[in-house]
Design a protein around this motif. Structure first.
Motif, mmCIF file in Angstrom:
data_model
loop_
_atom_site.group_PDB
_atom_site.id
_atom_site.type_symbol
_atom_site.label_atom_id
_atom_site.label_comp_id
_atom_site.label_asym_id
_atom_site.label_seq_id
_atom_site.Cartn_x
_atom_site.Cartn_y
_atom_site.Cartn_z
ATOM 1 N N ILE A 279 -17.423 4.067 -3.493
ATOM 2 C CA ILE A 279 -16.791 5.312 -3.968
ATOM 3 C C ILE A 279 -17.841 6.267 -4.522
ATOM 4 O O ILE A 279 -17.744 7.492 -4.331
ATOM 5 N N LEU B 69 -8.259 8.557 -8.407
ATOM 6 C CA LEU B 69 -7.666 7.344 -7.861
ATOM 7 C C LEU B 69 -6.886 6.637 -8.957
ATOM 8 O O LEU B 69 -7.364 6.516 -10.095
ATOM 9 N N ASP B 70 -5.691 6.181 -8.602
ATOM 10 C CA ASP B 70 -4.894 5.434 -9.578
ATOM 11 C C ASP B 70 -5.486 4.056 -9.839
ATOM 12 O O ASP B 70 -5.450 3.554 -10.966
ATOM 13 N N ASP B 71 -6.018 3.437 -8.798
ATOM 14 C CA ASP B 71 -6.618 2.105 -8.949
ATOM 15 C C ASP B 71 -7.779 1.996 -7.963
ATOM 16 O O ASP B 71 -7.566 1.890 -6.745
ATOM 17 N N ILE B 72 -8.989 2.009 -8.498
ATOM 18 C CA ILE B 72 -10.186 1.991 -7.642
ATOM 19 C C ILE B 72 -10.324 0.668 -6.899
ATOM 20 O O ILE B 72 -10.913 0.610 -5.820
ATOM 21 N N ARG C 144 -3.252 6.594 -15.486
ATOM 22 C CA ARG C 144 -4.054 7.324 -14.519
ATOM 23 C C ARG C 144 -4.471 8.671 -15.088
ATOM 24 O O ARG C 144 -3.898 9.151 -16.073
ATOM 25 N N THR D 162 -8.087 -1.027 -5.361
ATOM 26 C CA THR D 162 -7.255 -1.154 -4.164
ATOM 27 C C THR D 162 -7.647 -0.160 -3.077
ATOM 28 O O THR D 162 -7.065 -0.184 -1.991
ATOM 29 N N ASP D 163 -8.610 0.706 -3.355
ATOM 30 C CA ASP D 163 -9.033 1.693 -2.361
ATOM 31 C C ASP D 163 -9.932 1.024 -1.327
ATOM 32 O O ASP D 163 -10.866 0.298 -1.682
ATOM 33 N N HIS D 164 -9.657 1.277 -0.042
ATOM 34 C CA HIS D 164 -10.412 0.620 1.025
ATOM 35 C C HIS D 164 -11.878 1.077 1.100
ATOM 36 O O HIS D 164 -12.704 0.424 1.720
ATOM 37 N N ARG D 165 -12.199 2.198 0.445
ATOM 38 C CA ARG D 165 -13.573 2.711 0.473
ATOM 39 C C ARG D 165 -14.454 2.116 -0.628
ATOM 40 O O ARG D 165 -15.662 2.353 -0.672
ATOM 41 N N ALA D 166 -13.825 1.372 -1.534
ATOM 42 C CA ALA D 166 -14.579 0.793 -2.650
ATOM 43 C C ALA D 166 -15.493 -0.320 -2.154
ATOM 44 O O ALA D 166 -15.173 -1.028 -1.185
#
Length: 583
Positions: free
Chosen positions: A108, A121-124, A168, A126-130
């Motif tokens: 990210i 982002l609400d939750d980093i 958030r 769960t982001d696929h880019r993390a």
């Protein structure tokens, strides 16, 4: 419409709903005013200092306070689109040690570098880019990232995580942080310009100091260059590398700071100097007259911050000035050296043209008186005076040769090699041997014979130093009538028996060298009366070696034999053939 019935859903002017609505509006206004005051306070705080590290830290602290974030960081973007600096808030020292290396711009964080726009982002996790967190990293969920611009260029990004009073970050949080980032960009630019001006001043002052040191011919200029560069660049070590004979290799001439043992004197490839060193490195070439004459290397520990473009720019300017100063200092040293050599040549020329010729004329006049003098005693006295004048001429010629060869770095002549051996023997003997040349040594003695003569002289002086307990040593080298002869005379304990069973291998080698070249080797060494060593050979190596008697008519005892030759300066050389006592 009836005001009292009024359509059913309208808020009554003074009813409970109306009051509640007004109270909520007042609360929102108070919160908004509070956050605006917080923004103003944060803007003032980040603009209150001109130290760039302090400003960066205050920006992160102000952003965390403004939106109530648990963790915050500011990543400075390098020219290769990675993070060259990472200023963080909310992490204690033990946490930082557990995490290890600071982020370099992946996941990210890297996304914000590639796409410099605000990101919530609400939750980093769960982001696929993390890219995930390293071991020991605290858990994080909500995320807000905002770029910091200086003009049109992105300086870095603000990263905020874990809003503490909500799950958030909101759009209002994003707007506040964007406003703070705008103020931060101005503050960063001011602090950076101020810091760069201060550092440039220090680099320029160092250039001035080192140039003055070089032109004053101060000691250890390379060490001073390395030390000052390390101080100003805030590096952990520095090194100056100079080229070897091969253009592909450099040698570490000096090094300062926390460098590995044995670095000084190490030979490294010019294409990648100190490639094995860990941590940030900055290599600046030393360029003079368009050619590379070395390099300055500055390094930091593996955990140290990377060098910036400004660091490279300022260090390059410093190195350019230093390379020019080194070139000027070398030119000055060459000029002074040439002046010294010219002065020595003038002195040598005057000694030959005036002093030697006058002494020689006096000696000729005295020789003419010998035949017209009555009485053997007076004749002997005149002959002794002539011998003394011959000795003086020989010593002056030796001095002339020393003046003309000293400071020249070409291949040494036979005379030069003999002078070097005698100079070296001064240390082991404890005094300087007397040295005298007779005849055109360099132009008549071939290289093969010269190598043998040098080896014999070195061995003879070594024997005197080890065994003779002498306080005086006389070395004379003759070259006349196709023969070269070396006499080494000392006033030591004597008692050397070159033919006995206790004869050293050195004496045996001297004799074999003489025989190989068709010469003779004689040692006269009465007990308690010193030693006289005489070694002779043909000036040209025989093929095959012959056995002819190379004697020039003067035995080791020294009869009076005057032969004319040519000295190193082309003048007439007179040899008395006598020992230092003239007997």
């Amino acid at each position: 419409m009836d005001a009292e019935t009024g359509g059913g859903n309208a808020v009554q002017p003074y009813g409970d709903d109306f009051v509640t609505h007004r109270v909520d509006q007042a609360k929102d206004l108070i919160v908004t005013q509070s956050r605006l005051r917080g923004l103003l306070r944060a803007s003032r705080m980040v603009a209150s200092d001109l130290s760039l590290p302090v400003v960066l830290t205050r920006i992160v602290e102000a952003a965390c306070d403004l939106v109530d974030a648990r963790y915050g960081a500011l990543g400075v973007i390098s020219h290769d689109q990675n993070l060259e600096q990472f200023v963080h808030v909310g992490f204690d020292e033990s946490m930082v040690r557990r995490i290890g290396d600071l982020p370099r711009g992946k996941g990210i964080l890297g996304l914000l570098i590639r796409e410099p726009y605000p990101l919530r982002l609400d939750d980093i996790t769960t982001d696929h880019r993390a890219d995930g967190f390293p071991a020991g990293h605290p858990p994080m969920h909500s995320f807000l990232g905002v770029p910091i611009r200086i003009g049109t260029k992105v300086f870095g990004n603000l990263y905020l995580t874990d809003k503490q009073n909500a799950s958030r970050f909101t759009a209002e949080d994003e707007e506040l942080v964007q406003a703070l980032a705008a103020s931060a960009g101005v503050a960063i630019e001011n602090a950076r310009l101020f810091e760069e001006s201060q550092r440039r001043q220090r680099w320029l002052q160092a250039s001035t100091d080192i140039t003055r040191h070089l032109l004053a011919e101060g000691p250890n200029p390379l060490e001073l260059i390395a030390r000052r560069a390390q101080e100003i660049a805030v590096a952990d070590f520095s090194a100056v590398l100079l080229p070897r004979e091969s253009a592909e290799e450099l040698i570490v001439e000096v090094a300062t700071g926390e460098y590995p043992d044995g670095l000084v004197g190490a030979v490294v490839p010019a294409s990648d100097p100190l490639a094995g060193q860990n941590g940030p490195l900055m290599v600046i070439p030393l360029v003079a007259s368009g050619e590379s004459v070395g390099a300055l290397v500055l390094g930091r520990r593996i955990e140290g911050r990377l060098f910036t473009d400004a660091d490279i720019d300022m260090a390059s300017g410093f190195v350019g000035h230093i390379a020019l100063a080194l070139e000027l200092a070398q030119a000055r040293a060459d000029r002074d050296r040439i002046a010294v050599l010219e002065e020595r040549d003038r002195i040598a020329r005057d000694l030959h043209d005036h002093v030697i010729q006058r002494i020689f004329a006096t000696a000729i006049g005295l020789q003419g008186l010998v035949s017209r003098t009555d009485g053997a005693k007076q004749e002997d006295r005149l002959a002794a005076y002539i011998d003394d004048l011959d000795e003086t001429i020989g010593q002056i010629r030796t001095t002339i040769f020393q003046l003309r060869r000293r400071g020249r770095n070409d291949v040494p002549s036979l005379r030069g090699q003999i002078l070097d051996i005698v100079d070296d023997a001064t240390v082991s003997l404890g005094f300087a041997p007397h040295l005298r040349f007779e005849g055109a040594l360099d132009s008549t003695v071939c290289n093969v014979v010269g190598e043998h003569l040098v080896a014999v002289l070195r061995e003879a002086l070594s024997n005197v130093a080890r065994h003779a307990s002498a306080t005086q040593v006389y070395v004379t080298v003759w070259s006349t009538d196709g023969q070269v002869r070396l006499d080494v005379i000392d006033n030591g304990v004597g008692g050397v028996n070159p033919d006995g069973r206790d004869s050293s291998s050195g004496l045996v080698n001297m004799r074999s060298r003489a025989q190989e070249l068709g010469g003779k080797f004689i040692v006269f060494s009465p007990l308690g009366a010193g030693t006289r060593l005489s070694w002779s050979a043909r000036t040209r190596a025989p093929d095959p070696p012959g056995g002819m008697d190379p004697s020039d008519g003067t035995g080791p005892g020294g009869g009076r034999d005057r032969s004319s030759g040519t000295g190193p300066d082309g003048g007439t050389d007179r040899s008395s053939g006598t020992g230092p006592s003239g007997g």
